[in-house]
Design an enzyme around this catalytic site. Structure first.
Site, PDB file in Angstrom:
ATOM      1  N   HIS A 189      39.180  37.804  45.013  1.00 58.68           N
ATOM      2  CA  HIS A 189      40.531  37.234  45.047  1.00 58.68           C
ATOM      3  C   HIS A 189      40.641  36.177  46.154  1.00 58.68           C
ATOM      4  CE1 HIS A 189      44.986  37.457  44.614  1.00 58.68           C
ATOM      5  NE2 HIS A 189      44.946  37.086  45.875  1.00 58.68           N
ATOM      6  N   GLU A 190      40.258  36.577  47.362  1.00 58.28           N
ATOM      7  CA  GLU A 190      40.396  35.641  48.485  1.00 58.28           C
ATOM      8  C   GLU A 190      39.441  34.452  48.326  1.00 58.28           C
ATOM      9  OE1 GLU A 190      42.970  35.970  50.172  1.00 58.28           O
ATOM     10  OE2 GLU A 190      43.440  38.060  49.691  1.00 58.28           O
ATOM     11  N   HIS A 229      41.196  31.823  46.418  1.00 56.04           N
ATOM     12  CA  HIS A 229      42.063  31.017  47.290  1.00 56.04           C
ATOM     13  C   HIS A 229      41.222  30.006  48.074  1.00 56.04           C
ATOM     14  CE1 HIS A 229      45.911  32.966  46.740  1.00 56.04           C
ATOM     15  NE2 HIS A 229      45.457  34.163  47.071  1.00 56.04           N
ATOM     16  N   GLU A 248      47.848  31.155  43.909  1.00 60.69           N
ATOM     17  CA  GLU A 248      47.582  32.480  43.355  1.00 60.69           C
ATOM     18  C   GLU A 248      46.929  32.384  41.973  1.00 60.69           C
ATOM     19  OE1 GLU A 248      47.803  34.967  45.259  1.00 60.69           O
ATOM     20  OE2 GLU A 248      47.769  36.739  43.989  1.00 60.69           O
TER      21      GLU A 248
END
Ligand code: ZN
Length: 497
Positions: free
Chosen positions: A261-262, A265, A291
């Protein structure tokens, strides 16, 4: 130097102050001893005030009036438009309010961490009340057409309003509860207990790094550390983008999907246009678009069968005791089990948005004074029962679970659900453009997808607003349809419905 060049240099300095602020913040979340809280709060408040003063000074206003970008500057118009937007918004906020808010949230963040650790809502409540007061004051000064919430959300998702979001969320809520009902009599149900076997933390750390690299995270221009609440931050441009993750010995998903997820980003930050480095146009469009990138890599890639076709054998070798007897199909089912649960960050893709709808409703009520801070835990638990059918056993697993309100970030949560919807729209467009996307991912090739995102999303910086960008890239306005199709197809197959 022309007025435009002077204006840009001013904004580059503001961005440099912002980068210093980000570094202080990153340090507070990762390595700072707890004794540093007060001093850090003062440093953060001072830097925030300096940034605010520089941004709202008369010189900035005068330069904005005269700034004419040169034709050769591809981001010229965007720079001026964005500089003006930031200036006009901030100009409405007195420096004293900015300083008080920064200080209050730095202190509240540490109070929140303690309160959550001890499951003591009363310890956090006064801090939350103070922040709500400060945010009301800010919203009233900024001004809004619909409701206070809009003025605050505009900071995270420029151009979006509660009135525009509410019907999409209502549709999302209906779709989700209908789909959950359809799973009740499903012929198959994956066993996700294998994810809570023992996964040694040192091995998890190695796996996290390998997966980050497999998704093309550039370790020469970033690093990965540990924190209680995973995040991604950019310390001044695409050259230093840092992510954090959290390791739980008996829950593999936390670090594995948290990292992916990160990384999503971070890939966005690492791909922002160098031509607009530190300039207003060189930043991410909005948190919703941000996001969309994290959810795309975490879920549409990281939780896909195609991805694990390529990576599962290595994972089994990393964790022979936990996964040696687990087939790829069983693993794929486990990482895609749908189960209403208490914690947003660990929610499955289907129920996740309900956690957002709940927060969207409660924070609007808090801001409007329809919900008192002291009544929050009870109201939270009621909403959980109503929407997800589960009730928190304690506030630490209920209204104290998220860091956002302790940072004064009201109006932030909707960007998560918008990200989920945008991610599906963008992924469909990428698949149409790249043809055999799933086959590429099965072969471990993720660079073509990243290149497509770089070209169509990252490279634009702030050239378009979120809604406009998505419509340009996908040919359609914000829509729940691609998400609904994705959920029906993927989870329909997992559950056999
Ligand atoms: Zn995120």
């Amino acid at each position: 130097m022309s007025a435009y060049e002077q204006l840009l240099e001013r904004f580059r300095d503001i961005s440099r102050l912002g980068a210093s602020l980000a570094l202080l913040d990153w340090d507070q979340e990762t390595y700072m001893p707890s004794g540093g809280v007060e001093g850090r709060a003062e440093q953060i408040a001072l830097l925030s005030a300096l940034m605010h003063e520089k941004l709202t000074s008369d010189e900035t206003g005068a330069l904005l009036e005269r700034a004419e970008p040169g034709r050769s500057d591809a981001f010229g118009e965007t720079n001026v438009r964005e500089a003006r937007r930031q200036y006009e918004r901030e100009k409405k906020l007195p420096t004293d309010l900015v300083r008080r808010t920064a200080q209050a949230s730095a202190v509240a963040k540490s109070a929140w961490a303690k309160a959550r650790g001890k499951d003591d809502f009363a310890e956090f409540a006064p801090h939350l009340s103070t922040l709500i007061e400060l945010k009301r004051e800010a919203a009233d000064l900024i001004g809004f057409e619909g409701e206070r919430y809009d003025a605050l959300m505009d900071e995270f998702e420029p151009g979006m309003t509660a009135a525009a979001i509410a019907p999409v969320f209502a549709e999302l809520r209906t779709f989700t509860s209908d789909f959950l009902k359809s799973l009740e009599d499903a012929p198959r149900s994956p066993d996700d207990s294998i994810l809570t076997r023992v996964y040694p933390i040192d091995v998890q750390a190695r796996v996290s790094r390998r997966l980050a690299a497999a998704l093309n995270f550039d370790f020469e221009r970033g690093r990965c550390d540990e924190s209680a609440h995973p995040f991604c931050t950019s310390i001044g441009g695409p050259g230093d983008v840092r992510i954090t993750t959290r390791y739980l010995e008996r829950f593999l998903s936390s670090s594995m999907f948290g990292t992916m997820h990160e990384v999503g980003h971070a890939l966005y930050e690492q791909g922002l246009p160098r031509e607009a480095l530190f300039a207003p146009a060189g930043e991410a469009v909005s948190l919703g678009i941000h996001e969309s990138q994290s959810r795309l890599w975490e879920n549409l890639v990281g939780r896909s069968l195609a991805f694990w076709n390529h990576h599962y054998a290595a994972l089994q070798q990393d964790f022979p005791e936990a996964l040696g007897d687990v087939s790829l199909d069983a693993f794929y089912g486990a990482i895609n089990a749908v189960k209403p649960s208490l914690i947003r960050v660990e929610a499955d893709e289907v129920t996740y948005n309900l956690h957002i709808v709940l927060r969207f409703e409660l924070e609007r009520e808090l801001l409007e004074g329809k919900l008192a801070v002291n009544d929050l835990p009870e109201r939270w638990n009621e909403s959980m029962r109503e929407m997800l059918g589960v009730v928190p056993d304690c506030n630490a697993n209920g209204c104290l679970q998220d860091i956002h309100w302790s940072m004064g970030a009201f109006g932030y949560f909707p960007t998560y659900a918008l990200g989920n919807l945008y991610a599906c729209q963008l992924f469909d467009a990428a698949r149409a453009a790249l043809g055999d996307l799933d086959e590429q991912i099965s072969r471990g090739e993720t660079q073509p997808l990243l290149n497509w995102l770089r070209e169509n999303v990252h490279a634009h910086g702030k050239r378009y607003e979120a809604a406009e960008l998505v419509e340009r890239v996908t040919g359609k306005p914000l829509s729940m349809a691609p998400f609904a199709t994705y959920v029906r197809e993927k989870f329909g197959a997992v559950y056999g419905v």
